[in-house]
Write a protein that holds these residues in place. Structure first.
Motif, PDB file in Angstrom:
ATOM      1  N   UNK A 100       0.835  -1.199   0.000  1.00 34.74           N
ATOM      2  CA  UNK A 100       0.000   0.000   0.000  1.00 34.74           C
ATOM      3  C   UNK A 100       0.868   1.246   0.000  1.00 34.74           C
ATOM      4  N   UNK A 101       0.605   2.147  -0.945  1.00 37.33           N
ATOM      5  CA  UNK A 101       1.266   3.447  -0.996  1.00 37.33           C
ATOM      6  C   UNK A 101       0.295   4.464  -0.416  1.00 37.33           C
ATOM      7  N   UNK A 102       0.642   5.065   0.719  1.00 35.60           N
ATOM      8  CA  UNK A 102      -0.230   6.059   1.338  1.00 35.60           C
ATOM      9  C   UNK A 102      -1.402   5.411   2.045  1.00 35.60           C
ATOM     10  N   UNK A 103      -2.460   6.191   2.201  1.00 33.47           N
ATOM     11  CA  UNK A 103      -3.650   5.752   2.933  1.00 33.47           C
ATOM     12  C   UNK A 103      -4.463   4.757   2.112  1.00 33.47           C
ATOM     13  N   UNK A 104      -5.029   3.761   2.793  1.00 38.16           N
ATOM     14  CA  UNK A 104      -5.922   2.814   2.129  1.00 38.16           C
ATOM     15  C   UNK A 104      -7.368   3.282   2.217  1.00 38.16           C
ATOM     16  N   UNK A 105      -7.699   4.006   3.288  1.00 39.59           N
ATOM     17  CA  UNK A 105      -9.081   4.422   3.509  1.00 39.59           C
ATOM     18  C   UNK A 105      -9.384   5.737   2.794  1.00 39.59           C
ATOM     19  N   UNK A 106     -10.606   5.863   2.297  1.00 39.94           N
ATOM     20  CA  UNK A 106     -11.015   7.088   1.606  1.00 39.94           C
ATOM     21  C   UNK A 106     -11.051   8.301   2.539  1.00 39.94           C
ATOM     22  N   UNK A 107     -10.998   8.043   3.857  1.00 41.10           N
ATOM     23  CA  UNK A 107     -10.985   9.153   4.824  1.00 41.10           C
ATOM     24  C   UNK A 107      -9.585   9.728   5.022  1.00 41.10           C
ATOM     25  N   UNK A 108      -8.582   9.049   4.459  1.00 40.23           N
ATOM     26  CA  UNK A 108      -7.202   9.480   4.620  1.00 40.23           C
ATOM     27  C   UNK A 108      -6.457   8.713   5.691  1.00 40.23           C
ATOM     28  N   UNK A 109      -7.149   7.808   6.407  1.00 42.43           N
ATOM     29  CA  UNK A 109      -6.491   6.975   7.405  1.00 42.43           C
ATOM     30  C   UNK A 109      -5.710   5.857   6.715  1.00 42.43           C
ATOM     31  N   UNK A 110      -4.693   5.378   7.400  1.00 41.46           N
ATOM     32  CA  UNK A 110      -3.867   4.288   6.855  1.00 41.46           C
ATOM     33  C   UNK A 110      -4.728   3.077   6.526  1.00 41.46           C
ATOM     34  N   UNK A 111      -5.641   2.702   7.437  1.00 38.66           N
ATOM     35  CA  UNK A 111      -6.533   1.585   7.194  1.00 38.66           C
ATOM     36  C   UNK A 111      -7.978   2.030   7.432  1.00 38.66           C
ATOM     37  N   UNK A 112      -8.903   1.225   6.993  1.00 38.85           N
ATOM     38  CA  UNK A 112     -10.320   1.503   7.242  1.00 38.85           C
ATOM     39  C   UNK A 112     -10.736   1.026   8.630  1.00 38.85           C
ATOM     40  N   UNK A 113      -9.806   0.431   9.376  1.00 40.02           N
ATOM     41  CA  UNK A 113     -10.158  -0.197  10.643  1.00 40.02           C
ATOM     42  C   UNK A 113      -9.451   0.405  11.849  1.00 40.02           C
ATOM     43  N   UNK A 114      -8.818   1.565  11.709  1.00 44.15           N
ATOM     44  CA  UNK A 114      -8.087   2.105  12.852  1.00 44.15           C
ATOM     45  C   UNK A 114      -8.760   3.299  13.521  1.00 44.15           C
ATOM     46  N   UNK A 115      -9.862   3.782  12.984  1.00 41.50           N
ATOM     47  CA  UNK A 115     -10.486   5.005  13.525  1.00 41.50           C
ATOM     48  C   UNK A 115     -11.639   4.740  14.480  1.00 41.50           C
ATOM     49  N   UNK A 116     -12.190   3.534  14.496  1.00 42.62           N
ATOM     50  CA  UNK A 116     -13.395   3.295  15.290  1.00 42.62           C
ATOM     51  C   UNK A 116     -13.328   1.925  15.971  1.00 42.62           C
ATOM     52  N   UNK A 117     -12.379   1.784  16.887  1.00 46.55           N
ATOM     53  CA  UNK A 117     -12.206   0.528  17.603  1.00 46.55           C
ATOM     54  C   UNK A 117     -13.273   0.446  18.694  1.00 46.55           C
ATOM     55  N   UNK A 118     -14.032  -0.628  18.686  1.00 41.23           N
ATOM     56  CA  UNK A 118     -15.128  -0.792  19.640  1.00 41.23           C
ATOM     57  C   UNK A 118     -14.622  -1.348  20.965  1.00 41.23           C
ATOM     58  N   UNK A 119     -15.233  -0.909  22.077  1.00 43.31           N
ATOM     59  CA  UNK A 119     -14.791  -1.403  23.387  1.00 43.31           C
ATOM     60  C   UNK A 119     -15.238  -2.846  23.612  1.00 43.31           C
ATOM     61  N   UNK A 120     -14.405  -3.601  24.300  1.00 39.20           N
ATOM     62  CA  UNK A 120     -14.740  -4.979  24.666  1.00 39.20           C
ATOM     63  C   UNK A 120     -15.344  -4.984  26.058  1.00 39.20           C
ATOM     64  N   UNK A 121     -16.267  -5.900  26.313  1.00 41.45           N
ATOM     65  CA  UNK A 121     -16.911  -6.008  27.621  1.00 41.45           C
ATOM     66  C   UNK A 121     -15.944  -6.457  28.699  1.00 41.45           C
ATOM     67  N   UNK A 122     -16.354  -6.310  29.920  1.00 38.73           N
ATOM     68  CA  UNK A 122     -15.517  -6.688  31.079  1.00 38.73           C
ATOM     69  C   UNK A 122     -15.571  -8.175  31.307  1.00 38.73           C
TER      70      UNK A 122
END
Length: 122
Positions: A100-122
């Motif tokens: 990958x050259x540059x960002x993969x995500x259309x938002x400009x992030x490196x990946x489409x999966x690094x901006x909205x990590x969901x919390x895991x339960x306790x």
């Protein structure tokens, strides 16, 4: 692309026969950075997009929203150079290892999966 109709393509018939497509004729394609294992994005390919990806060395996807092919990086410059393509065990998902050259995500992030990590339960 409607129903189970597969448009004419130059994809090797032996590969085409193995693919299990969605109702709209598409197969999900996961793009992964070849040397780090980083999961970059999910796109969709039909037979022609896969053929173009295999023969040009650049990822070609089918845009469901625009209803057209797009080559990753043609407008953004964020190109995906294909290193390998593999089918999963069910032949219903592709894994495309890329450089990958540059960002993969259309938002400009490196990946489409690094901006909205969901919390895991306790």
């Amino acid at each position: 692309m409607t129903g189970n109709t597969v448009p004419a393509s130059s994809l090797d018939p032996a590969i085409a026969a193995r693919l299990k497509r969605s109702a709209d004729g598409l197969v999900p394609a996961i793009a992964q950075q070849y040397d780090t294992g980083e999961v970059l994005m999910l796109g969709w390919m039909d037979d022609e997009a896969l053929h173009r990806t295999l023969t040009t060395g650049r990822c070609t996807y089918w845009s469901r929203s625009r209803q057209e092919y797009w080559v990753k990086g043609d407008t953004s410059g964020h190109v995906q150079h294909v290193k390998s393509v593999a089918l999963d065990c069910d032949a219903d998902t592709l894994l495309v290892k890329v450089d990958q050259v540059g960002a993969a995500c259309h938002t400009g992030d490196r990946t489409c999966f690094d901006a909205d990590v969901l919390p895991l339960g306790q």
